[in-house]
Write a protein that holds these residues in place. Sequence first.
Motif, PDB file in Angstrom:
ATOM      1  N   ARG A  12       0.742  -1.103   0.037  1.00  0.00           N
ATOM      2  CA  ARG A  12       0.143   0.152   0.106  1.00  0.00           C
ATOM      3  C   ARG A  12       0.704   1.272  -0.030  1.00  0.00           C
ATOM      4  O   ARG A  12       0.655   2.192  -0.806  1.00  0.00           O
ATOM      5  N   GLU A  13       1.911   1.110   0.803  1.00  0.00           N
ATOM      6  CA  GLU A  13       2.728   2.453   0.948  1.00  0.00           C
ATOM      7  C   GLU A  13       3.616   2.588  -0.428  1.00  0.00           C
ATOM      8  O   GLU A  13       3.700   3.669  -0.814  1.00  0.00           O
ATOM      9  N   SER A  16       1.027   4.015  -2.845  1.00  0.00           N
ATOM     10  CA  SER A  16       0.988   5.297  -2.724  1.00  0.00           C
ATOM     11  C   SER A  16       2.200   6.258  -3.037  1.00  0.00           C
ATOM     12  O   SER A  16       1.946   7.599  -3.373  1.00  0.00           O
ATOM     13  N   TRP A  45      -5.118  -4.798  -4.341  1.00  0.00           N
ATOM     14  CA  TRP A  45      -5.482  -3.357  -4.751  1.00  0.00           C
ATOM     15  C   TRP A  45      -5.729  -3.162  -6.265  1.00  0.00           C
ATOM     16  O   TRP A  45      -5.097  -3.807  -6.953  1.00  0.00           O
ATOM     17  N   PRO A  52      -4.894   7.758  -2.781  1.00  0.00           N
ATOM     18  CA  PRO A  52      -4.123   6.568  -2.403  1.00  0.00           C
ATOM     19  C   PRO A  52      -4.509   5.322  -3.209  1.00  0.00           C
ATOM     20  O   PRO A  52      -5.922   5.441  -3.823  1.00  0.00           O
ATOM     21  N   PRO A  53      -4.056   4.223  -3.173  1.00  0.00           N
ATOM     22  CA  PRO A  53      -4.398   2.870  -3.902  1.00  0.00           C
ATOM     23  C   PRO A  53      -5.668   2.602  -3.445  1.00  0.00           C
ATOM     24  O   PRO A  53      -6.114   2.609  -2.250  1.00  0.00           O
ATOM     25  N   PRO A  55      -8.646  -0.248  -2.436  1.00  0.00           N
ATOM     26  CA  PRO A  55      -8.620  -1.500  -2.296  1.00  0.00           C
ATOM     27  C   PRO A  55      -9.654  -2.345  -3.118  1.00  0.00           C
ATOM     28  O   PRO A  55     -10.707  -1.574  -3.539  1.00  0.00           O
TER      29      PRO A  55
END
Length: 206
Positions: A12-13, A16, A45, A52-53, A55
């Motif tokens: 995720r990071e 992002s 994702w 942001p990504p 989900p």
Amino acid sequence: MAGSKDLAVFVREALSAGRSREEIAAVLTEAGWSAHEVSDALDGWADVPFAPPVPRPQPVVTARDFFVYALMFGALLFGAGYLVGLLHALIDHLLEPSGRTADHRIRWAMAVLIVTLPLYLWLATRERRRLAADPALQRSAIRSWMTNVTLLFAAAVLLGDLVAVIYAFLNGDFTLQFALKSLVVAGVAGGIFGYYRAGSARGEVA
């Protein structure tokens, strides 16, 4: 020790931060993560240009789904077994009249079908309407598991029926009565397998 949650947070990071999926996959593979773990983490994702990504929707498990689908598929398999028994008893009755024994088997199988068939049809129709009204319900993990268990059961019965036919042929026991009973088993199991396999591929089977 890093686990799946740490992997999900890292992905995720990284997304992002604008890293590409290829870069993320390469660095995770270099770090020792398996291709399956990397693929699962990235598949969590959506591949859309947004930060942001985003989900992806995940499978859901509820107690309600377990009760309904276990009851529905249980009624299907239980009823299918007694449908085979009923047709076998009718074959015996026609080719080798056995009096009260065959009559008893026919009556008992009919009693089971009178209960299980309406129950299955009612539950299946009800769930199909719910799925049509809310497609998100198709993500039920219980529904997916029960469908695949049913497919496995039907496939096992078909394979067992084929083995029995081959054995009877090689052993010289392949009679008309045996052939008809084998066709009954193949027809019922094949019908269930075909229906759920096709419906599962289209996402339409409750």
